[in-house]
Design a protein around this motif. Structure first.
Motif, PDB file in Angstrom:
ATOM      1  N   ALA A  13      20.679  51.610   8.830  1.00  0.00           N
ATOM      2  CA  ALA A  13      21.459  50.554   8.160  1.00  0.00           C
ATOM      3  C   ALA A  13      22.643  50.163   9.049  1.00  0.00           C
ATOM      4  O   ALA A  13      23.557  50.949   9.267  1.00  0.00           O
ATOM      5  N   TYR A  14      22.636  48.920   9.494  1.00  0.00           N
ATOM      6  CA  TYR A  14      23.624  48.418  10.466  1.00  0.00           C
ATOM      7  C   TYR A  14      25.064  48.554   9.944  1.00  0.00           C
ATOM      8  O   TYR A  14      25.963  48.895  10.702  1.00  0.00           O
ATOM      9  N   LEU A  15      25.228  48.325   8.649  1.00  0.00           N
ATOM     10  CA  LEU A  15      26.566  48.411   8.051  1.00  0.00           C
ATOM     11  C   LEU A  15      26.657  49.592   7.085  1.00  0.00           C
ATOM     12  O   LEU A  15      27.464  49.596   6.168  1.00  0.00           O
ATOM     13  N   TYR A  62      28.449  34.743  23.792  1.00  0.00           N
ATOM     14  CA  TYR A  62      29.084  34.355  22.525  1.00  0.00           C
ATOM     15  C   TYR A  62      29.602  35.578  21.775  1.00  0.00           C
ATOM     16  O   TYR A  62      30.438  35.462  20.887  1.00  0.00           O
ATOM     17  N   TYR A  63      29.079  36.738  22.121  1.00  0.00           N
ATOM     18  CA  TYR A  63      29.430  37.915  21.320  1.00  0.00           C
ATOM     19  C   TYR A  63      30.776  38.501  21.711  1.00  0.00           C
ATOM     20  O   TYR A  63      31.242  39.453  21.108  1.00  0.00           O
ATOM     21  N   VAL A  64      31.448  37.878  22.685  1.00  0.00           N
ATOM     22  CA  VAL A  64      32.854  38.259  22.920  1.00  0.00           C
ATOM     23  C   VAL A  64      33.665  37.791  21.714  1.00  0.00           C
ATOM     24  O   VAL A  64      34.479  38.532  21.165  1.00  0.00           O
ATOM     25  N   ILE A  97      17.110  34.009  10.872  1.00  0.00           N
ATOM     26  CA  ILE A  97      15.758  34.124  10.326  1.00  0.00           C
ATOM     27  C   ILE A  97      15.801  34.829   8.980  1.00  0.00           C
ATOM     28  O   ILE A  97      15.090  34.466   8.038  1.00  0.00           O
ATOM     29  N   THR A  98      16.746  35.752   8.828  1.00  0.00           N
ATOM     30  CA  THR A  98      16.923  36.409   7.524  1.00  0.00           C
ATOM     31  C   THR A  98      17.502  35.414   6.520  1.00  0.00           C
ATOM     32  O   THR A  98      17.134  35.400   5.346  1.00  0.00           O
ATOM     33  N   ARG A  99      18.394  34.548   6.992  1.00  0.00           N
ATOM     34  CA  ARG A  99      18.947  33.466   6.158  1.00  0.00           C
ATOM     35  C   ARG A  99      17.811  32.591   5.617  1.00  0.00           C
ATOM     36  O   ARG A  99      17.746  32.279   4.425  1.00  0.00           O
ATOM     37  N   CYS A 159      11.462  50.397  14.047  1.00  0.00           N
ATOM     38  CA  CYS A 159      12.447  50.330  15.124  1.00  0.00           C
ATOM     39  C   CYS A 159      13.121  48.966  15.148  1.00  0.00           C
ATOM     40  O   CYS A 159      12.668  48.011  14.513  1.00  0.00           O
ATOM     41  N   TYR A 160      14.205  48.935  15.913  1.00  0.00           N
ATOM     42  CA  TYR A 160      14.895  47.686  16.207  1.00  0.00           C
ATOM     43  C   TYR A 160      14.420  47.271  17.603  1.00  0.00           C
ATOM     44  O   TYR A 160      14.280  48.120  18.492  1.00  0.00           O
ATOM     45  N   ILE A 161      14.145  46.007  17.770  1.00  0.00           N
ATOM     46  CA  ILE A 161      13.563  45.507  19.021  1.00  0.00           C
ATOM     47  C   ILE A 161      14.543  44.541  19.685  1.00  0.00           C
ATOM     48  O   ILE A 161      15.037  43.614  19.029  1.00  0.00           O
ATOM     49  N   SER A 184      32.234  30.310   8.130  1.00  0.00           N
ATOM     50  CA  SER A 184      31.112  30.130   9.073  1.00  0.00           C
ATOM     51  C   SER A 184      30.091  31.257   8.886  1.00  0.00           C
ATOM     52  O   SER A 184      29.077  31.075   8.239  1.00  0.00           O
ATOM     53  N   GLU A 185      30.381  32.437   9.413  1.00  0.00           N
ATOM     54  CA  GLU A 185      29.431  33.557   9.310  1.00  0.00           C
ATOM     55  C   GLU A 185      30.133  34.852   9.708  1.00  0.00           C
ATOM     56  O   GLU A 185      31.317  34.826  10.067  1.00  0.00           O
ATOM     57  N   GLY A 186      29.440  35.942   9.628  1.00  0.00           N
ATOM     58  CA  GLY A 186      29.980  37.238  10.050  1.00  0.00           C
ATOM     59  C   GLY A 186      29.899  37.397  11.561  1.00  0.00           C
ATOM     60  O   GLY A 186      29.358  36.518  12.248  1.00  0.00           O
TER      61      GLY A 186
HETATM   62  C1  LIG Z   1      26.228  35.628  14.895  1.00  0.00           C
HETATM   63  C2  LIG Z   1      24.981  35.963  14.111  1.00  0.00           C
HETATM   64  N1  LIG Z   1      24.718  35.229  12.981  1.00  0.00           N
HETATM   65  C3  LIG Z   1      23.629  35.500  12.236  1.00  0.00           C
HETATM   66  C4  LIG Z   1      22.749  36.511  12.584  1.00  0.00           C
HETATM   67  C5  LIG Z   1      21.527  36.723  11.695  1.00  0.00           C
HETATM   68  O1  LIG Z   1      20.382  36.207  12.371  1.00  0.00           O
HETATM   69  P1  LIG Z   1      18.932  36.815  12.036  1.00  0.00           P
HETATM   70  O2  LIG Z   1      18.911  38.199  12.599  1.00  0.00           O
HETATM   71  O3  LIG Z   1      17.984  35.886  12.705  1.00  0.00           O
HETATM   72  O4  LIG Z   1      18.783  36.826  10.540  1.00  0.00           O
HETATM   73  C6  LIG Z   1      22.979  37.289  13.738  1.00  0.00           C
HETATM   74  C7  LIG Z   1      22.006  38.397  14.115  1.00  0.00           C
HETATM   75  N2  LIG Z   1      22.676  39.514  14.702  1.00  0.00           N
HETATM   76  C8  LIG Z   1      21.814  40.375  15.492  1.00  0.00           C
HETATM   77  C9  LIG Z   1      22.635  41.202  16.458  1.00  0.00           C
HETATM   78  C10 LIG Z   1      23.247  42.466  15.888  1.00  0.00           C
HETATM   79  C11 LIG Z   1      23.877  43.300  17.027  1.00  0.00           C
HETATM   80  O5  LIG Z   1      24.901  43.951  16.749  1.00  0.00           O
HETATM   81  O6  LIG Z   1      23.379  43.282  18.160  1.00  0.00           O
HETATM   82  C12 LIG Z   1      20.883  41.190  14.597  1.00  0.00           C
HETATM   83  O7  LIG Z   1      21.101  41.222  13.359  1.00  0.00           O
HETATM   84  O8  LIG Z   1      19.913  41.753  15.153  1.00  0.00           O
HETATM   85  C13 LIG Z   1      24.093  36.996  14.522  1.00  0.00           C
HETATM   86  O9  LIG Z   1      24.371  37.686  15.650  1.00  0.00           O
END
Ligand SMILES: Cc1[nH+]cc(COP(=O)(O)O)c(CN[C@@H](CCC(=O)O)C(=O)O)c1O
Length: 304
Positions: A127-129, A162-164, A218-220, A94-96, A191-193
């Motif tokens: 799969a998120y994407l 921040y997610y706006v 954390i995945t990075r 699951c996703y938490i 920067s990032e996605g």
């Molecule tokens: C802006 C951003 N940058 C990098 C990451 C990767 O971080 P990490 O999960 O610790 O490797 C995430 C996680 N994005 C979360 C939110 C997704 C959502 O749509 O809600 C996620 O991957 O759970 C971000 O939101």
């Protein structure tokens, strides 16, 4: 609509999914000050295991610290509550989503004495994407929106508001026919996605954005660690959008996105136009690790 589970943990008690409600004048709903985590539990041969749970809970508390939110539970209590929520819902993978938010009380920008509340929900999230994206790669657009300045968005914190910025980028990318957005920083570097960190591969070297305007993923961190173990040279160095265009491989990393290859950016094909060999190697090792198939990384798994 994503699938419900039975119970949600709210402020120390389990409530039914449909009863997990808050007042419409809940402070965070109006002003966006809530910190949260995205964590995954994977089913392994030894049973369900949460990936890097300690690191995620630590980040949740660090996010709260940055924004002066006093969580009325200890890290250990939240750590155990996550595992209990998975057990109670009898779900193997699951996703938490733990979230700490400013509750109902006073209104106005200043969150004066409003209660700080905590909720934990779990649900099945594939799969998120997209499955195809995981295999073949996705199409990405450089957003017309940029990541905020490091003194506007304190990016070591994972904050709802921040997610706006992320939604603006994602909505624009989707409406333009792409799968995801990549955002530049205030100086024009990648920067990032919208919800992921980004990596590129050039001449066998794996490069990712340094810890500036990005979430410290954390995945990075996982990818940087396993790449070194695979003797792949890594660099944490700024790069521009045109370096992304001419890279041999590129991929996003995130808890939800896992390791998703990027096959095109702004209509430029990336490398061979599908998942590259180094991306595939890292992706295969990542999925072995999260599914408990590589004992070398057992330290990252917390069995439920
Ligand atoms: C802006 C951003 N940058 C990098 C990451 C990767 O971080 P990490 O999960 O610790 O490797 C995430 C996680 N994005 C979360 C939110 C997704 C959502 O749509 O809600 C996620 O991957 O759970 C971000 O939101």
């Amino acid at each position: 609509m994503f699938p419900k589970t039975d119970k949600i943990w709210m402020d120390g008690k389990f409530v039914n999914w449909d009863d997990a409600k808050v007042h419409v004048l809940t402070h965070s709903l109006h002003y966006g000050l809530a910190v949260f985590e995205g964590i995954r539990c994977y089913n392994t041969e030894q049973g369900p295991a949460v990936f890097r749970l300690k690191d995620h809970i630590e980040r949740l508390f660090k996010s709260a610290h940055i924004f002066t939110l006093k969580i009325p539970f200890t890290e250990e209590e939240i750590f155990e509550a996550v595992k209990e929520t998975i057990r109670v819902n009898k779900i193997n993978s699951c996703y938490i989503r733990p979230i700490v938010f400013v509750g109902y009380g006073n209104m106005g920008v200043y969150p004066k004495n409003n209660p700080i509340q905590v909720a934990i929900a779990v649900w099945s999230w594939g799969a998120y994407l997209g499955e195809e994206g995981l295999q073949k790669g996705i199409r990405v657009k450089t957003s017309s929106f940029i990541r905020n300045h490091v003194n506007s968005n304190l990016s070591r914190g994972k904050v709802a508001g921040y997610y706006v910025n992320s939604q603006l980028a994602k909505i624009e990318a989707i409406s333009c026919g792409y799968d995801e957005a990549v955002l530049l920083d205030t100086e024009g570097y990648v920067s990032e996605g919208s919800g992921e960190n980004i990596f590129i591969v050039r001449k066998g070297i794996l490069k990712t954005t340094p810890l500036t305007s990005i979430l410290e993923g954390i995945t990075r961190d996982t990818v940087l660690t396993i790449a070194k173990d695979l003797s792949i040279e890594t660099k944490e160095e700024r790069f521009t959008r045109d370096e992304l265009y001419i890279s041999d491989e590129a991929f996003f990393t995130g808890t939800a996105a896992e390791i998703t290859p990027i096959r095109e950016v702004d209509d430029r094909t990336i490398g061979i136009g599908s998942r590259g060999p180094i991306t595939e190697k890292i992706q295969n090792l990542f999925f072995d690790i999260v599914k408990g198939k590589n004992s070398k990384y057992q330290r990252w798994l917390d069995f439920v």
